[in-house]
Enzyme design. Structure first.
Site, mmCIF file in Angstrom:
data_model
loop_
_atom_site.group_PDB
_atom_site.id
_atom_site.type_symbol
_atom_site.label_atom_id
_atom_site.label_comp_id
_atom_site.label_asym_id
_atom_site.label_seq_id
_atom_site.Cartn_x
_atom_site.Cartn_y
_atom_site.Cartn_z
ATOM 1 N N LYS A 35 0.848 -1.200 0.000
ATOM 2 C CA LYS A 35 0.000 0.000 0.000
ATOM 3 C C LYS A 35 0.881 1.246 0.000
ATOM 4 O O LYS A 35 2.110 1.144 0.146
ATOM 5 C CB LYS A 35 -0.930 -0.031 1.212
ATOM 6 C CG LYS A 35 -0.217 -0.060 2.543
ATOM 7 C CD LYS A 35 -1.183 -0.316 3.678
ATOM 8 C CE LYS A 35 -0.436 -0.431 4.986
ATOM 9 N NZ LYS A 35 -1.137 0.118 6.118
ATOM 10 N N TYR A 261 17.478 29.485 7.305
ATOM 11 C CA TYR A 261 16.323 30.228 7.824
ATOM 12 C C TYR A 261 16.365 30.311 9.342
ATOM 13 O O TYR A 261 16.601 29.307 10.030
ATOM 14 C CB TYR A 261 15.015 29.537 7.408
ATOM 15 C CG TYR A 261 14.667 29.731 5.955
ATOM 16 C CD1 TYR A 261 14.424 31.006 5.438
ATOM 17 C CD2 TYR A 261 14.556 28.640 5.108
ATOM 18 C CE1 TYR A 261 14.085 31.178 4.106
ATOM 19 C CE2 TYR A 261 14.207 28.805 3.777
ATOM 20 C CZ TYR A 261 13.982 30.079 3.284
ATOM 21 O OH TYR A 261 13.646 30.251 1.974
HETATM 22 C C1 LIG Z 1 -3.716 -4.371 8.366
HETATM 23 C C2 LIG Z 1 -2.259 -4.239 8.136
HETATM 24 N N1 LIG Z 1 -1.509 -5.335 7.953
HETATM 25 C C3 LIG Z 1 -0.177 -5.267 7.746
HETATM 26 C C4 LIG Z 1 0.473 -4.048 7.720
HETATM 27 C C5 LIG Z 1 1.970 -4.009 7.523
HETATM 28 O O1 LIG Z 1 2.560 -3.496 8.685
HETATM 29 P P1 LIG Z 1 4.146 -3.324 8.761
HETATM 30 O O2 LIG Z 1 4.502 -2.296 7.746
HETATM 31 O O3 LIG Z 1 4.397 -2.860 10.147
HETATM 32 O O4 LIG Z 1 4.710 -4.636 8.445
HETATM 33 C C6 LIG Z 1 -0.259 -2.882 7.921
HETATM 34 C C7 LIG Z 1 0.418 -1.589 7.923
HETATM 35 O O5 LIG Z 1 0.063 -0.616 8.487
HETATM 36 C C8 LIG Z 1 -1.668 -2.975 8.135
HETATM 37 O O6 LIG Z 1 -2.408 -1.885 8.329
#
Ligand SMILES: Cc1ncc(COP(=O)(O)O)c(C=O)c1O
Length: 367
Positions: A35, A261
């Protein structure tokens, strides 16, 4: 040519990290979580690179799934938050997306949808989410048996997985993680042991008892350990993204002069200051404090002065030979992104996902 800032994406490292995740799993099943544009690495690039290793991918929403399908990725795709409104259901069915169901309103929407459009050939794979204590998404454990039985009795359900998410798996001693695990184990027992999916990256690396069924590693695929340094598994990860630029100017300032800055950095002695082409307009965090490590010409130097939109300034005392044109690493192979994140009061996840589109991504070690 042009602005020297680039994010190199090492696909060998990505594959190495995925294989490390697989090795933690008794059943050798892991959906790669890609994602947020593959945590900033490019979801399509990541999916293509892992498609011969990973049996499926997890994304946050249908838009992310569509991008992958349009790029020709045919693998199973899991929508980690399911659907946000019922008008997504025709596409979910048409493109065979698997979905998390976390709330009763989603079950109701599924009932309505299939009532209006009886499901001859439809077979949904549903990942039923349990709120095992994090109180973000999922059904209360007391409701799960009822929802599970209902879904199981529907002609449009092909398979049901039981899933939940850990809140504290990066704490190696967490009592809470044990409680969450026990909750899921008890439910799985009652339901006759359906397939389960629990482990995110920290659980994959540090909680073997949570590594049954389908793992869901995210951040570890990209080589940023979610665990404290020194953890034997975490330390085997390899950085995938190296954010690189060059010095575009070097000057010497006298003791007492200030840089950038607000004049936040003041030289305590005559100091060579380098200017690097990278700033908050690229996603480098403006919160970075003076002293944040920056790798210049093979030496560890320190940020000096506030981050600007397109530039940062660095104290070159540790790299006295550094010249205009020399290579700079903001994070990556030589500089752990976790370390930079700590200097910005944040975590690796936000640095990687926060890298903006104007930074070109360049794959290396494509196969
Ligand atoms: C539902 C779910 N599963 C798995 C993951 C993967 O988590 P990580 O990046 O800590 O492995 C996430 C990430 O936020 C998540 O929301």
């Amino acid at each position: 040519m042009g602005r020297p800032l680039v994010a190199e994406i090492d696909l060998n490292a990505l594959r190495h990290n995925y294989q490390l995740a697989l090795q933690q799993s008794a059943s050798a099943q892991a959906l790669a979580v890609i994602k947020a544009d593959g945590y900033g690495h490019g979801a399509v690039r990541v999916a293509r690179s892992l498609q011969d290793l990973a049996p499926g991918f997890a994304v946050a929403c249908i838009e992310e799934a569509e991008e992958l399908r349009q790029a020709g990725i045919q693998h199973p795709l899991l929508l980690l938050e399911g659907f946000f409104s019922a008008d997504e259901l025709p596409l979910i069915v048409a493109h065979d997306y698997q979905l998390v169901v976390h709330s009763q309103w989603q079950v109701d929407a599924l009932i309505d949808f299939f009532h209006q459009q009886p499901a001859q050939n439809t077979s949904l794979k549903i990942w039923l989410k349990v709120d095992s204590g994090m109180h973000r998404l999922g059904f209360d454990p007391s409701k799960v048996e009822e929802v599970y039985s209902f879904l199981q009795s529907q002609p449009w359900t092909q398979a049901i997985y039981l899933t939940s998410h850990f809140a504290c798996a990066d704490d190696l001693d967490s009592h809470f993680t044990r409680e969450q695990l026990a909750c899921l184990q008890e439910l799985a027992e009652k339901l006759g042991h359906p397939p389960v999916s629990l482990a995110n990256s920290p659980a994959t690396l540090a909680w073997p008892e949570a590594c049954g069924g389908w793992l869901r590693p995210g951040i570890m695929l990209y080589g940023a350990s979610p665990l404290p340094k020194g953890h034997p598994q975490g330390d085997l990860l390899q950085a995938v993204m190296t954010l690189k630029s060059r010095l575009i100017s070097v000057r010497e300032i006298p003791a007492g002069d200030r840089v950038g800055y607000g004049g936040r950095f003041q030289a305590s002695q005559p100091t060579r200051i380098g200017v690097v082409a990278c700033g908050y307009g690229d996603g480098y965090p403006r919160q970075a404090v003076d002293g944040t490590p920056i790798w210049v010409a093979g030496k560890r130097c320190k940020l000096a002065g506030r981050v600007s939109m397109d530039m940062i300034t660095v104290d070159l005392s540790a790299a006295p030979e550094a010249q205009v044109g020399d290579e700079v690493e903001l994070w990556g192979k030589n500089l752990d992104v976790n370390e930079v994140a700590a200097c910005c009061d944040t975590i690796s996840y936000t640095l990687l996902t926060g890298l903006l589109p104007r930074v070109p991504r360049q794959s290396v070690n494509e196969h």
